[in-house]
Enzyme design. Structure first.
Site, PDB file in Angstrom:
ATOM      1  N   ARG A 275     -16.539 -49.720  38.470  1.00 51.12           N
ATOM      2  CA  ARG A 275     -16.869 -48.317  38.199  1.00 51.12           C
ATOM      3  C   ARG A 275     -17.959 -47.754  39.093  1.00 51.12           C
ATOM      4  O   ARG A 275     -18.111 -46.561  39.229  1.00 51.12           O
ATOM      5  CB  ARG A 275     -17.261 -48.150  36.734  1.00 51.12           C
ATOM      6  CG  ARG A 275     -16.064 -48.057  35.850  1.00 51.12           C
ATOM      7  CD  ARG A 275     -16.470 -47.959  34.420  1.00 51.12           C
ATOM      8  NE  ARG A 275     -16.941 -49.236  33.911  1.00 51.12           N
ATOM      9  CZ  ARG A 275     -17.501 -49.405  32.711  1.00 51.12           C
ATOM     10  NH1 ARG A 275     -17.693 -48.369  31.936  1.00 51.12           N
ATOM     11  NH2 ARG A 275     -17.871 -50.601  32.299  1.00 51.12           N
TER      12      ARG A 275
ATOM     13  N   ASP B  97     -15.712 -55.383  37.026  1.00 47.32           N
ATOM     14  CA  ASP B  97     -15.936 -53.943  36.893  1.00 47.32           C
ATOM     15  C   ASP B  97     -15.956 -53.295  38.277  1.00 47.32           C
ATOM     16  O   ASP B  97     -16.559 -53.837  39.192  1.00 47.32           O
ATOM     17  CB  ASP B  97     -17.307 -53.749  36.221  1.00 47.32           C
ATOM     18  CG  ASP B  97     -17.443 -52.408  35.531  1.00 47.32           C
ATOM     19  OD1 ASP B  97     -17.097 -51.403  36.150  1.00 47.32           O
ATOM     20  OD2 ASP B  97     -17.915 -52.383  34.382  1.00 47.32           O
TER      21      ASP B  97
HETATM   22  N1  LIG Z   1     -10.481 -53.899  32.753  1.00 46.85           N
HETATM   23  C1  LIG Z   1     -10.743 -53.669  31.469  1.00 46.85           C
HETATM   24  N2  LIG Z   1     -11.258 -52.476  31.162  1.00 46.85           N
HETATM   25  C2  LIG Z   1     -11.544 -52.231  29.881  1.00 46.85           C
HETATM   26  C3  LIG Z   1     -11.313 -53.163  28.859  1.00 46.85           C
HETATM   27  N3  LIG Z   1     -11.711 -52.601  27.693  1.00 46.85           N
HETATM   28  C4  LIG Z   1     -12.176 -51.358  27.990  1.00 46.85           C
HETATM   29  N4  LIG Z   1     -12.065 -51.119  29.310  1.00 46.85           N
HETATM   30  C5  LIG Z   1     -12.515 -49.999  30.123  1.00 46.85           C
HETATM   31  O1  LIG Z   1     -13.925 -50.056  30.095  1.00 46.85           O
HETATM   32  C6  LIG Z   1     -14.446 -48.753  30.211  1.00 46.85           C
HETATM   33  C7  LIG Z   1     -15.331 -48.518  29.013  1.00 46.85           C
HETATM   34  O2  LIG Z   1     -16.135 -47.469  29.324  1.00 46.85           O
HETATM   35  P1  LIG Z   1     -17.171 -46.823  28.360  1.00 46.85           P
HETATM   36  O3  LIG Z   1     -16.534 -46.480  27.064  1.00 46.85           O
HETATM   37  O4  LIG Z   1     -17.810 -45.725  29.143  1.00 46.85           O
HETATM   38  O5  LIG Z   1     -18.163 -47.989  27.975  1.00 46.85           O
HETATM   39  P2  LIG Z   1     -19.139 -48.952  28.730  1.00 46.85           P
HETATM   40  O6  LIG Z   1     -19.440 -48.549  30.104  1.00 46.85           O
HETATM   41  O7  LIG Z   1     -18.631 -50.336  28.559  1.00 46.85           O
HETATM   42  O8  LIG Z   1     -20.489 -48.874  27.895  1.00 46.85           O
HETATM   43  P3  LIG Z   1     -20.973 -47.948  26.720  1.00 46.85           P
HETATM   44  O9  LIG Z   1     -21.524 -46.730  27.350  1.00 46.85           O
HETATM   45  O10 LIG Z   1     -21.996 -48.757  26.021  1.00 46.85           O
HETATM   46  O11 LIG Z   1     -19.785 -47.659  25.848  1.00 46.85           O
HETATM   47  C8  LIG Z   1     -13.283 -47.804  30.290  1.00 46.85           C
HETATM   48  O12 LIG Z   1     -13.026 -47.528  31.657  1.00 46.85           O
HETATM   49  C9  LIG Z   1     -12.156 -48.627  29.662  1.00 46.85           C
HETATM   50  O13 LIG Z   1     -10.888 -48.209  30.118  1.00 46.85           O
HETATM   51  C10 LIG Z   1     -10.764 -54.440  29.219  1.00 46.85           C
HETATM   52  O14 LIG Z   1     -10.549 -55.315  28.402  1.00 46.85           O
HETATM   53  N5  LIG Z   1     -10.498 -54.622  30.540  1.00 46.85           N
END
Ligand SMILES: Nc1nc2c(ncn2[C@@H]2O[C@H](COP(=O)(O)OP(=O)(O)OP(=O)(O)O)[C@@H](O)[C@H]2O)c(=O)[nH]1
Ligand SMILES: [Zn+2]
Length: 454
Positions: free
Chosen positions: A365, A363
Site C-alpha cells: 500500500r 503489503d
Molecule cells: N492481501 C490481503 N489483503 C487483505 C486481507 N484482509 C484484508 N486485506 C486488505 O487490507 C486492507 C485493510 O485496510 P484497512 O481497513 O485500511 O486497515 P489496516 O491498514 O490494516 O489498518 P486499520 O487502519 O487499523 O484498519 C484492505 O486493502 C483490504 O482489502 C488479506 O487477508 N490479504
C-alpha cells in the site's frame, strides 16, 4: 540521462520487437513504425523525444497556479508535441476511455463542457499547494483546472482535464441507522439528518498525479531508479518514462481516493477544531459485500460514526477511502491467500506468512504517499485517529502531522473469523490498548477452516 532507444534495443530472443513488419534502421532516430499491411492504421507513434517536443511549461511547486502551469497528458489536438505529463487521465479508467474511442462510441475530438460542474464548496488554499515536498502524488489545482487553465487550453489547443471533483450528498448506512436506534448517535438535523441515520456529507474525489522526483524522494530512491522500474515492471507500458526525462509528471494507471467530510468542511483545516480521521483502504469483499474474514467494514462504519460524533461536537470528521484493494495486491492475490490460509490451518501465527508466500511481500500500500491528501486539506494535527495501523501512523507523523490519540476498533465489532487477522496485526506492531499476544499464543488463534466454509 537515458541512453535508451527503445526501437533499437536488442531482443534477447533474437526476433524483432512486437508484431510490426517494417524494421527500423538501428541508426535512425525514427519514431514511427509501419504496422502490418492488414492494419487499418498506417503509422503509430511509439514514443516521443525531447528534441521533437515543445511541452507546455510545467514547474511543480511554484508559488502560483499560473507559474506552475497546467498538466497536459493527452496527445490529442496539439498534445503530441505539447504534452507535459506521461500516462493518461482517470487512473485505471484510462483503458475504458481508449475502448470507447476504439469502439467508436466516443469521438476523439470531444471537448468537455464543464458548465455547472464547479466545486460544490471551496477547500481553503494551503501553503502546502506551493512547494515540491508536501504534495507530490496529486495535483493541488486539480479541481480548478477549468477555471485556471481554460485559456491556455484554448490558445495552445490542448486538453487540460480536472483530476479532482468536489460535491455534496446524503448517505445512508445500515450501521448508522442502528447507531441512532441504539442511542449512540443523536439526530441534529445538520450532520445526522433524520432518525434513519441519513448523513450530510461533503465529498472529494481525487485521481493520482505523480511528480516523479518527489515520489522518488519519498521512497528514498533516485528518479532514474523510479522511472526504470515503472517502465520495466509495467512491461514497457510507458516508454516516455525513459525517453522523456524532461517530463516530470506521471499519471499512473491506479485507483485514486475519496474524501468524506462530516460537518463544516472549513473546520478540517482549522487547528482550533478537533478532528477525527479514518484512513481506509478498499476491501470490496467486506466493505460492500459483508465478508466476515476481516475487520474492514466494521472499522469503516465505526470510523464514520466517530467522525460524525466529532462533527456534532463542534469539530469535524473525515474518512478517506483509498482504492488499494487487498493491501494493493488486488483481489485475486487476496483470495489465493484466503484459500491457502483455510487449507493450511488458519492461525494468526501464519497470517502474514501466507501472503508473503504468494505475493512476496505482505503489503504494497505504500502509505508514504497517503499523507498528501491530508496536507492538501490543510490538516495540521489529528486529534482522534481511527486506525490501529502502524504504517498509516508512521507515514503521517513522518510527514510532520502529529496524531494526538489512537482509537482501536472495539472488540465487540470484530467479526469472529477476523480475530486471526487482528491478532496477527497487533503482534506485528498495530496499535492496541489491550493485550499483545506472543508468537506462541498466536498459534492458538484460529479462524474458520475450509470444511466450515464449504
Ligand atoms: N492481501 C490481503 N489483503 C487483505 C486481507 N484482509 C484484508 N486485506 C486488505 O487490507 C486492507 C485493510 O485496510 P484497512 O481497513 O485500511 O486497515 P489496516 O491498514 O490494516 O489498518 P486499520 O487502519 O487499523 O484498519 C484492505 O486493502 C483490504 O482489502 C488479506 O487477508 N490479504
Ligand atoms: Zn477486509
Amino acid at each position: 540521462m537515458y541512453p535508451v532507444d527503445i526501437e533499437t534495443m536488442p531482443s534477447s530472443c533474437g526476433h524483432n520487437h512486437g508484431h510490426h513488419e517494417a524494421p527500423v534502421a538501428a541508426s535512425e532516430p525514427v519514431k514511427q513504425v509501419s504496422l502490418s499491411k492488414s492494419s487499418p492504421l498506417d503509422t503509430i507513434t511509439l514514443t516521443t523525444y525531447p528534441e521533437d517536443s515543445t511541452p507546455i511549461a510545467l514547474s511543480w511547486g511554484e508559488s502560483s497556479p499560473e507559474e506552475r502551469g497546467p498538466i497536459v497528458a493527452s496527445r490529442d489536438r496539439e498534445g503530441l508535441v505539447k504534452h507535459n505529463a506521461i500516462g493518461a487521465h482517470s487512473g485505471s479508467y484510462c483503458v475504458y476511455h481508449a475502448l470507447a474511442i476504439g469502439s467508436k462510441q466516443l469521438k476523439k475530438d470531444h471537448v468537455a463542457d464543464y458548465t455547472n460542474a464547479q466545486p460544490a464548496f471551496s477547500v481553503p488554499e494551503q501553503k502546502t499547494w506551493y512547494n515540491k515536498e508536501d504534495i507530490i502524488a496529486m495535483d493541488p489545482f486539480g479541481h480548478l483546472t477549468p477555471v485556471l487553465y481554460d485559456e491556455v487550453s484554448k490558445s495552445e489547443n490542448v486538453e487540460v482535464r480536472p483530476t479532482i471533483a468536489i460535491t455534496k450528498a446524503h448517505m445512508q448506512l445500515f450501521e448508522l441507522k442502528d447507531a441512532v436506534e441504539q442511542g449512540r448517535l443523536k439526530v441534529d438535523g445538520k450532520v445526522v439528518i433524520n432518525k434513519n441515520g441519513d448523513l450530510n456529507v461533503s465529498k472529494i474525489a481525487v485521481e493520482p498525479v505523480w511528480y516523479l522526483p518527489g515520489v522518488a524522494k519519498r521512497f528514498g530512491i533516485t528518479e532514474d531508479e523510479l522511472r526504470t522500474s515503472l517502465f520495466e515492471d509495467t512491461n514497457g507500458m510507458y516508454p516516455e518514462l525513459v525517453t522523456r526525462p524532461d517530463i516530470k509528471v506521471f499519471l499512473p494507471p491506479i485507483g485514486g481516493l475519496t474524501v468524506y467530510i462530516f460537518g463544516d468542511p472549513k473546520f478540517v483545516s482549522d487547528p482550533s477544531k478537533k478532528l477525527a480521521l479514518r484512513i481506509h483502504d478498499e476491501c470490496n469483499g467486506s466493505d460492500v459485500f459483508g465478508s466476515d474474514i476481516c475487520t474492514c467494514r466494521p472499522y469503516l462504519t465505526f470510523g464514520i460514526e466517530e467522525a460524525v460524533k466529532e462533527a456534532q461536537n463542534g469539530g469535524s470528521g473525515v474518512c478517506i477511502y483509498f482504492r488499494k484493494e487487498g493491501r494493493a495486491l488486488g483481489e485475486v492475490t487476496k483470495y489465493l491467500v484466503y484459500n491457502a490460509r483455510k487449507r493450511g490451518g488458519d492461525t494468526a501465527a501464519e497470517y502474514f506468512h501466507r501472503t508473503e508466500c504468494i505475493a512476496g511481500v505482505r503489503d504494497m500500500r505504500f502509505q508514504q504517499l497517503m499523507p498528501d491528501i491530508l496536507k492538501w486539506l490543510g490538516i495540521t494535527k489529528i486529534d482522534r485517529m481511527l486506525s490501529m495501523s502502524n504504517m498509516k501512523h508512521d507515514a503521517i507523523v513522518e510527514q510532520g502531522i502529529p496524531i494526538l490519540e489512537r482509537i482501536p476498533l472495539p472488540d465487540e465489532l470484530i467479526p469472529p473469523d477476523s480475530r486471526v487477522e487482528i491478532d496477527a496485526k497487533i503482534n506485528s506492531g498495530y496499535f492496541t490498548n489491550g493485550k499483545v499476544m506472543t508468537t506462541e499464543e498466536l498459534k492458538n488463534v484460529r479462524g474458520r477452516e475450509w470444511h466450515d466454509v464449504l
